[in-house]
Design a protein around this motif. Structure first.
Motif, PDB file in Angstrom:
ATOM      1  N   GLN A 119       0.826  -1.209   0.000  1.00 47.70           N
ATOM      2  CA  GLN A 119       0.000   0.000   0.000  1.00 47.70           C
ATOM      3  C   GLN A 119       0.861   1.259   0.000  1.00 47.70           C
ATOM      4  O   GLN A 119       0.518   2.261  -0.641  1.00 47.70           O
ATOM      5  N   LEU A 120       1.975   1.222   0.708  1.00 44.46           N
ATOM      6  CA  LEU A 120       2.888   2.371   0.702  1.00 44.46           C
ATOM      7  C   LEU A 120       3.462   2.596  -0.682  1.00 44.46           C
ATOM      8  O   LEU A 120       3.586   3.749  -1.145  1.00 44.46           O
ATOM      9  N   ALA A 121       3.808   1.521  -1.349  1.00 45.40           N
ATOM     10  CA  ALA A 121       4.345   1.645  -2.706  1.00 45.40           C
ATOM     11  C   ALA A 121       3.290   2.257  -3.636  1.00 45.40           C
ATOM     12  O   ALA A 121       3.608   3.107  -4.490  1.00 45.40           O
ATOM     13  N   GLN A 122       2.030   1.849  -3.485  1.00 44.14           N
ATOM     14  CA  GLN A 122       0.958   2.411  -4.292  1.00 44.14           C
ATOM     15  C   GLN A 122       0.796   3.909  -4.044  1.00 44.14           C
ATOM     16  O   GLN A 122       0.611   4.698  -4.981  1.00 44.14           O
ATOM     17  N   GLN A 123       0.870   4.291  -2.796  1.00 43.82           N
ATOM     18  CA  GLN A 123       0.740   5.712  -2.474  1.00 43.82           C
ATOM     19  C   GLN A 123       1.903   6.512  -3.034  1.00 43.82           C
ATOM     20  O   GLN A 123       1.729   7.632  -3.541  1.00 43.82           O
ATOM     21  N   GLU A 124       3.088   5.974  -2.961  1.00 37.86           N
ATOM     22  CA  GLU A 124       4.261   6.666  -3.515  1.00 37.86           C
ATOM     23  C   GLU A 124       4.127   6.813  -5.023  1.00 37.86           C
ATOM     24  O   GLU A 124       4.469   7.868  -5.598  1.00 37.86           O
ATOM     25  N   ASN A 125       3.623   5.755  -5.710  1.00 42.98           N
ATOM     26  CA  ASN A 125       3.393   5.849  -7.156  1.00 42.98           C
ATOM     27  C   ASN A 125       2.337   6.897  -7.471  1.00 42.98           C
ATOM     28  O   ASN A 125       2.453   7.651  -8.450  1.00 42.98           O
ATOM     29  N   LYS A 126       1.288   6.942  -6.623  1.00 44.36           N
ATOM     30  CA  LYS A 126       0.229   7.920  -6.833  1.00 44.36           C
ATOM     31  C   LYS A 126       0.765   9.340  -6.673  1.00 44.36           C
ATOM     32  O   LYS A 126       0.434  10.235  -7.465  1.00 44.36           O
ATOM     33  N   ILE A 127       1.586   9.554  -5.657  1.00 44.75           N
ATOM     34  CA  ILE A 127       2.169  10.883  -5.438  1.00 44.75           C
ATOM     35  C   ILE A 127       3.050  11.271  -6.615  1.00 44.75           C
ATOM     36  O   ILE A 127       3.004  12.414  -7.105  1.00 44.75           O
ATOM     37  N   ALA A 128       3.837  10.319  -7.104  1.00 43.02           N
ATOM     38  CA  ALA A 128       4.718  10.596  -8.248  1.00 43.02           C
ATOM     39  C   ALA A 128       3.893  10.920  -9.492  1.00 43.02           C
ATOM     40  O   ALA A 128       4.219  11.846 -10.256  1.00 43.02           O
ATOM     41  N   ALA A 129       2.786  10.147  -9.712  1.00 42.61           N
ATOM     42  CA  ALA A 129       1.948  10.393 -10.883  1.00 42.61           C
ATOM     43  C   ALA A 129       1.282  11.763 -10.803  1.00 42.61           C
ATOM     44  O   ALA A 129       1.208  12.496 -11.811  1.00 42.61           O
ATOM     45  N   LEU A 130       0.778  12.114  -9.621  1.00 43.83           N
ATOM     46  CA  LEU A 130       0.151  13.426  -9.460  1.00 43.83           C
ATOM     47  C   LEU A 130       1.154  14.553  -9.666  1.00 43.83           C
ATOM     48  O   LEU A 130       0.835  15.587 -10.275  1.00 43.83           O
ATOM     49  N   THR A 131       2.346  14.372  -9.171  1.00 40.39           N
ATOM     50  CA  THR A 131       3.386  15.392  -9.349  1.00 40.39           C
ATOM     51  C   THR A 131       3.730  15.558 -10.826  1.00 40.39           C
ATOM     52  O   THR A 131       3.880  16.691 -11.324  1.00 40.39           O
ATOM     53  N   GLN A 132       3.842  14.436 -11.540  1.00 41.06           N
ATOM     54  CA  GLN A 132       4.152  14.489 -12.978  1.00 41.06           C
ATOM     55  C   GLN A 132       3.004  15.130 -13.752  1.00 41.06           C
ATOM     56  O   GLN A 132       3.222  15.947 -14.660  1.00 41.06           O
ATOM     57  N   GLU A 133       1.772  14.788 -13.395  1.00 44.40           N
ATOM     58  CA  GLU A 133       0.609  15.366 -14.058  1.00 44.40           C
ATOM     59  C   GLU A 133       0.555  16.872 -13.858  1.00 44.40           C
ATOM     60  O   GLU A 133       0.247  17.634 -14.793  1.00 44.40           O
ATOM     61  N   LEU A 134       0.864  17.300 -12.624  1.00 40.22           N
ATOM     62  CA  LEU A 134       0.878  18.734 -12.348  1.00 40.22           C
ATOM     63  C   LEU A 134       1.912  19.449 -13.211  1.00 40.22           C
ATOM     64  O   LEU A 134       1.650  20.536 -13.761  1.00 40.22           O
ATOM     65  N   GLU A 135       3.077  18.850 -13.355  1.00 41.62           N
ATOM     66  CA  GLU A 135       4.135  19.463 -14.156  1.00 41.62           C
ATOM     67  C   GLU A 135       3.736  19.534 -15.624  1.00 41.62           C
ATOM     68  O   GLU A 135       3.991  20.558 -16.308  1.00 41.62           O
ATOM     69  N   GLN A 136       3.072  18.490 -16.131  1.00 43.05           N
ATOM     70  CA  GLN A 136       2.639  18.501 -17.528  1.00 43.05           C
ATOM     71  C   GLN A 136       1.592  19.581 -17.774  1.00 43.05           C
ATOM     72  O   GLN A 136       1.646  20.314 -18.782  1.00 43.05           O
ATOM     73  N   LYS A 137       0.621  19.689 -16.848  1.00 43.62           N
ATOM     74  CA  LYS A 137      -0.392  20.735 -16.992  1.00 43.62           C
ATOM     75  C   LYS A 137       0.241  22.120 -16.948  1.00 43.62           C
ATOM     76  O   LYS A 137      -0.144  23.019 -17.706  1.00 43.62           O
ATOM     77  N   ARG A 138       1.217  22.263 -16.065  1.00 44.82           N
ATOM     78  CA  ARG A 138       1.877  23.570 -15.958  1.00 44.82           C
ATOM     79  C   ARG A 138       2.577  23.930 -17.265  1.00 44.82           C
ATOM     80  O   ARG A 138       2.472  25.068 -17.744  1.00 44.82           O
ATOM     81  N   LYS A 139       3.261  22.951 -17.860  1.00 43.38           N
ATOM     82  CA  LYS A 139       3.971  23.217 -19.117  1.00 43.38           C
ATOM     83  C   LYS A 139       3.002  23.568 -20.234  1.00 43.38           C
ATOM     84  O   LYS A 139       3.247  24.489 -21.020  1.00 43.38           O
ATOM     85  N   GLN A 140       1.861  22.818 -20.305  1.00 40.45           N
ATOM     86  CA  GLN A 140       0.866  23.104 -21.335  1.00 40.45           C
ATOM     87  C   GLN A 140       0.296  24.507 -21.178  1.00 40.45           C
ATOM     88  O   GLN A 140       0.134  25.258 -22.164  1.00 40.45           O
ATOM     89  N   LEU A 141      -0.014  24.876 -19.957  1.00 40.76           N
ATOM     90  CA  LEU A 141      -0.594  26.197 -19.712  1.00 40.76           C
ATOM     91  C   LEU A 141       0.423  27.299 -19.967  1.00 40.76           C
ATOM     92  O   LEU A 141       0.073  28.375 -20.495  1.00 40.76           O
ATOM     93  N   VAL A 142       1.669  27.048 -19.614  1.00 35.67           N
ATOM     94  CA  VAL A 142       2.705  28.048 -19.874  1.00 35.67           C
ATOM     95  C   VAL A 142       2.872  28.265 -21.383  1.00 35.67           C
ATOM     96  O   VAL A 142       3.012  29.410 -21.863  1.00 35.67           O
ATOM     97  N   ALA A 143       2.840  27.163 -22.147  1.00 38.85           N
ATOM     98  CA  ALA A 143       2.966  27.283 -23.610  1.00 38.85           C
ATOM     99  C   ALA A 143       1.774  28.053 -24.187  1.00 38.85           C
ATOM    100  O   ALA A 143       1.945  28.912 -25.080  1.00 38.85           O
ATOM    101  N   ALA A 144       0.581  27.753 -23.668  1.00 40.91           N
ATOM    102  CA  ALA A 144      -0.603  28.465 -24.149  1.00 40.91           C
ATOM    103  C   ALA A 144      -0.523  29.939 -23.808  1.00 40.91           C
ATOM    104  O   ALA A 144      -0.911  30.809 -24.605  1.00 40.91           O
ATOM    105  N   ILE A 145      -0.006  30.253 -22.610  1.00 43.86           N
ATOM    106  CA  ILE A 145       0.134  31.659 -22.201  1.00 43.86           C
ATOM    107  C   ILE A 145       1.134  32.374 -23.103  1.00 43.86           C
ATOM    108  O   ILE A 145       0.918  33.541 -23.519  1.00 43.86           O
TER     109      ILE A 145
END
Length: 415
Positions: A119-145
């Motif tokens: 379960q800890l490994a799953q949570q760590e993967n989830k945190i990593a995925a959310l962090t990566q998703e946030l970075e991708q959204k930020r890059k997309q929005l920055v490019a659009a801006i």
């Protein structure tokens, strides 16, 4: 014709009569004396205990039955419901601190730990995925801006050119208005994109914080299970003697059930049991005396336990010599708790003749006989009793059991 008797004969006859009378009186006296000895009971001084009344100091005590117990005793409990896998030590053995006593079955605990790791490994993967998703959204929005910023510059330049051309009539008012609105539209889009970056950050951060909280909970659960895993190896909490152990391999034990008990080997106190009738007179700090096989130890009342069961109460006595060689675990002793004291009072040795305090009949010895007398008996310390009234210093009392003579008032005392 009768002739008078010779005076010498008369004298001899009188003497004979007197001797006969004396002999009769002596016989009667001897018979009475012998009959008196046969009728009036006697007691031998060697068959009874005689105590002399004297002045002294007396402590009023309450008697109790005591049991020697260790000052420090610790019980080891099972962390979970499981079974005894392996017994290593035996009760009565002296053990060192940390020594293994028995092994509990820890399979379920290990399975739980493995599950928590997953379960800890799953949570760590989830945190990593959310962090990566946030970075991708930020890059997309920055490019659009950035693109909108370019569009805004282009729109502003067009609007400024149309403003200049409008003064010469080369651009209609409608075209100028359209260029101005286009600048405002791009500005709104640009502001929306910038706000979307912040919204995306907040949303993703909330999800990440939730995952981090769940990870922290899992880590605490894992730490608890690891402690239980360590507790499955039952070890001595300190150096002492193993007084009890769950010795049946394969036996089921419940969570919290005692599986081992370790006690100190040379540091003791006494648990005393007495009637709750004395509850009002017993208090912490009172002096105490402990006796066993003619040896006496001193101490004081440490704790008065509040619970009363079946008319009895318990107190813990701290000893002045808790390491005395006489002491051993579960040793039965007699305890005396000092509740008060009296100085320079009349005292006599205690014995079966005395039955508590108050007025009672006691045999007083003098001139070859014992006379029953009412005495006022006061305090007692187990060895001596206080003679409050009814006798004086120097008089002697029979302190043995004289209940068989309860219907008599006097007795002969023979040597």
């Amino acid at each position: 014709m009768d002739q008078p008797l010779d005076p010498r004969i008369q004298t001899r006859q009188r003497r004979l009569r007197m001797l006969a009378a004396v002999a009769i009186l002596a016989t009667v006296a001897a018979s009475a004396f012998g009959l008196n000895r046969l009728i009036r009971p006697a007691v031998s001084a060697q068959d009874v205990t005689i105590a002399v009344i004297q002045r002294g100091t007396l402590a009023n005590t309450v008697s109790a039955s005591g049991t020697v117990i260790p000052v420090h005793e610790e019980m080891v409990t099972s962390p979970v419901t499981t079974r005894v896998a392996k017994v290593v030590a035996k009760p009565g053995k002296e053990v060192a601190q940390g020594e293994l006593l028995l092994q509990l079955d820890d399979k379920d605990i290990r399975l739980t730990i493995d599950g928590l790791h997953e379960q800890l490994a799953q949570q760590e993967n989830k945190i990593a995925a959310l962090t990566q998703e946030l970075e991708q959204k930020r890059k997309q929005l920055v490019a659009a801006i950035e693109l909108l910023q370019l569009d805004l510059k282009s729109a502003e330049a067009r609007w400024q050119r149309f403003q200049k051309l409008r003064s010469s009539g080369a651009v209609s008012g409608e075209d100028l208005l359209t260029a101005e609105l286009n600048v405002q539209r791009i500005q709104v889009q640009l502001r929306q994109q910038q706000e979307q970056i912040e919204d995306s950050k907040r949303s993703t951060r909330t999800s990440i914080d939730g995952a981090l909280l769940q990870k922290s909970i899992l880590q605490k659960q894992l730490a608890q299970q690891e402690r239980q895993l360590a507790s499955a190896q039952v070890r001595a909490p300190f150096a002492g003697v193993l007084t009890w152990l769950a010795e049946d391999e394969g036996a089921t034990v419940n969570a919290g059930q005692v599986v081992a008990r370790v006690s100190e080997t040379s540091n003791f106190r006494v648990e005393a049991t007495l009637s709750d009738f004395h509850a009002h007179s017993i208090a912490a700090g009172q002096a105490a005396r402990i006796e066993h096989n003619g040896q006496t130890l001193t101490g004081k009342v440490q704790t008065v336990l509040p619970e009363i069961q079946n008319g009895t109460m318990k107190v813990l006595l701290a000893l002045d010599q808790p390491h005395h060689p006489l002491l051993r675990n579960k040793l039965r002793v007699e305890a005396w708790i000092v509740t008060s004291g009296a100085a320079q009072t009349l005292v006599a040795s205690a014995g079966p003749a005395f039955n508590g305090s108050g007025r009672q009949a006691v045999w007083v010895v003098g001139e070859g006989r014992a006379v029953k007398r009412e005495l006022q008996i006061g305090a007692s310390d187990g060895k001596n009793v206080e003679i409050a009234s009814g006798a004086t210093a120097g008089e002697r009392l029979i302190v043995s059991d004289m209940s068989r003579y309860k219907d008599l008032d006097t007795l002969r005392v023979t040597q």
